[in-house]
Design an enzyme around this catalytic site. Structure first.
Site, mmCIF file in Angstrom:
data_model
loop_
_atom_site.group_PDB
_atom_site.id
_atom_site.type_symbol
_atom_site.label_atom_id
_atom_site.label_comp_id
_atom_site.label_asym_id
_atom_site.label_seq_id
_atom_site.Cartn_x
_atom_site.Cartn_y
_atom_site.Cartn_z
ATOM 1 C CG ASP A 1 -6.676 -2.076 -3.527
ATOM 2 O OD1 ASP A 1 -7.438 -2.034 -2.533
ATOM 3 O OD2 ASP A 1 -5.402 -2.561 -3.555
ATOM 4 C CB SER B 1 -0.806 0.001 1.206
ATOM 5 O OG SER B 1 -1.578 0.882 0.618
ATOM 6 C CG HIS C 1 -5.596 -2.258 0.300
ATOM 7 N ND1 HIS C 1 -5.717 -1.689 -0.772
ATOM 8 C CD2 HIS C 1 -4.920 -1.378 1.491
ATOM 9 C CE1 HIS C 1 -3.758 -0.849 -0.346
ATOM 10 N NE2 HIS C 1 -3.738 -0.755 0.840
#
Length: 532
Positions: free
Chosen positions: A466, A380, A504
């Site tokens: 995501d 991320s 995610h």
């Protein structure tokens, strides 16, 4: 969402925008959070059990796009807490659950930059705030007059000590905080006129994470705490606040695991501007700094999120193969307090990337890592870190894994129509309004800065669904790498793996998650020559 008590079904638009449902003391009403139909504002609604949801009453609405809201009940179940928060500013309102149709009362009206949290403690309120110190102080005030003018000091800290939160009970209070870069807990006795002297909960370890566990009862005489480290599986203890004695209640079982075979320690690396960066190091006990070890360096460095020690069974497979696992606690995270975070955000964001590169170089110079056997990994915002670090110093790394990587950051932050962008301007800056922010982001965003030189093996992993970092970001980055870098792809491939399920956080199922980790570790180990 089903109302468990009555069996009725609430409006489908009720979402998990906050902490969930809160009941009134008489059980007649339930409060919930949702967004308006256009997703422009957060709302708190009151539902009367047995009545149509079309009659629900709007209690609170947050129209500022920088803010989100959440609700919770106080530990004694007397008060509804409504939290309205941006990245830098907080406002909390209280509603008496004995008078559920009344109006919420704001603790302290929002002031830009004033970040505070509250905990109801009987007839008083505890406040963790940054009004007088960047790393926050603890104060208390009478519940009848909870505003800032009534805040009385309880606890401050040393430089770099970050007070995070507080849990109040009838006879004592537990303060969660960071001290020396580690998450820990301090206790204070409740007195008639305030609180007693603080005392630390002792932990016999150099690297650890200590947190307050599940303690729902305000009248509790003990405190549940959770202890974990890189080599200590999650352990739950019952702590006696009066004596400090800790009784083990439960610990995660890891068949065949012998912690004496491994070591964990903390190093400090001086960054190029003189900042001292903490580094956690985990290794097999017989591994020494001889200049020949494969090393995996992990990092994150954003949102004041601390990359704290945690146990991972999957990591043991790396350690058993002689890999040294290092965590670079770079600026932008919260390990050393709010100032550590501030030095790695907005225009200071490049410090995050240079810290990581400097830590990597130090591990090689100190002979923990062989120069040609260094891997890096982050996800991320940590994937952004991977992309920026490899653009700056591709020669340092043999393989880089970027998970759900935020690698097209400038394009995303330039688009306020995306659901997360506006709230993110307090983290990255607003390049639409500030040319300096645009220039800084343009200079570090990975997709914009791929160079025509040899790169390491790249593994980019993402998920089709995501909603935080859209699949297009790593897809564009991977294509830019394949079009630009001069590496021999037979020796150093650029790999792109997209999970067709999950989001995610990747796969949610245990076995699917293990397969995902196994694949990622296999790529890293193969590139490092440590697969056997």
């Amino acid at each position: 969402m089903r109302d468990i008590a009555s069996g009725e079904v609430l409006d489908d638009a009720v979402t998990g925008a906050g902490t969930g449902l809160v009941w009134s003391l008489d059980g007649r009403y339930v409060f919930y959070t949702r967004r308006d139909d256009a997703w422009r504002s957060f709302q708190v609604w009151r539902h009367e059990v047995g009545r149509p949801t079309g009659e629900d009453v709007l209690v609170f609405q947050e129209d500022d796009a920088l803010f989100s809201i959440g609700i919770d009940a106080s530990r004694d179940d007397r008060w509804l807490e409504i939290w309205s928060e941006s990245r830098t500013t907080t406002e909390v309102a209280l509603l008496d659950l004995a008078d559920p149709t009344g109006a919420p009362r704001v603790v302290e009206p929002r002031t830009p930059g004033l970040d505070y949290g509250i905990e109801v403690d009987g007839d008083r309120i505890l406040v963790v705030h940054n009004a007088s110190r960047v790393d926050f102080d603890l104060a208390w005030a009478p519940l009848a007059t909870p505003g800032r003018e009534s805040w009385r000091p309880v606890l401050s800290g040393e430089d770099g000590d970050r007070i995070l939160g507080v849990s109040a009970f009838e006879t004592f209070t537990a303060v969660t905080m960071r001290h020396g870069g580690l998450a820990t807990v301090r206790l204070l006795d409740r007195t008639d006129d305030g609180y007693g002297e603080p005392r630390d909960v002792p932990v016999d370890s150099e690297v650890y994470t200590l947190a307050v566990g599940s303690n729902p009862e305000y009248a509790s005489e003990g405190l549940q705490v959770v202890l974990v480290s890189y080599l200590t599986p999650r352990a739950v203890y019952d702590l006696d606040p009066a004596t400090g004695e800790m009784t083990l209640l439960q610990q995660r079982e890891v068949p065949g695991y012998d912690p004496s075979r491994y070591r964990e320690e903390r190093l400090w690396v001086e960054a190029r501007d003189g900042a001292k960066v903490p580094v956690s190091l985990v290794r097999r006990a017989d591994v020494r700094p001889d200049g020949g070890n494969p090393v995996l360096v992990s990092g994150y460095g954003a949102y004041e999120i601390s990359n704290d020690p945690y146990f991972s069974a999957a990591r043991l497979s790396l350690l058993d193969r002689g890999v040294v696992y290092a965590v670079a606690h770079v600026r932008g995270g919260g390990e050393l307090g709010r100032a550590w975070y501030d030095q790695g955000k907005l225009l200071a964001k490049p410090n995050t990337f240079t810290d990581f590169v400097d830590v990597t170089r130090a591990l090689v110079e100190q002979k923990w890592a062989a120069p040609d056997r260094v891997a890096a990994e982050g996800g991320s915002a940590g994937g952004l870190l991977m992309g920026a670090a490899v653009n700056e110093a591709p020669e340092l790394y043999r393989v880089v894994h970027a998970a759900v990587p935020f690698v097209d950051a400038l394009t995303t932050i330039l688009n306020p129509d995306l659901p997360l962008t506006v709230g993110e301007w307090e983290e990255w800056g607003n390049p639409l309004e500030d040319p300096e922010v645009y220039a800084v982001m343009k200079a570090y965003t990975p997709y914009e800065n791929v160079r025509a030189v040899d790169y390491p093996t790249i593994l980019a992993t993402t998920s089709l669904h995501d909603t935080r970092v859209f699949v297009a970001e790593p897809a564009k980055w991977v294509q830019a790498l394949r079009d630009t870098v001069t590496s021999d792809f037979a020796e150093r491939p650029v790999l792109f793996k997209v999970e067709m399920g999950g989001g995610h956080g990747g796969h949610s199922g245990r076995y699917d998650s293990w397969r995902q980790h196994a694949f990622e570790n296999a790529v890293i180990l193969d590139a490092l020559g440590a697969a056997e």
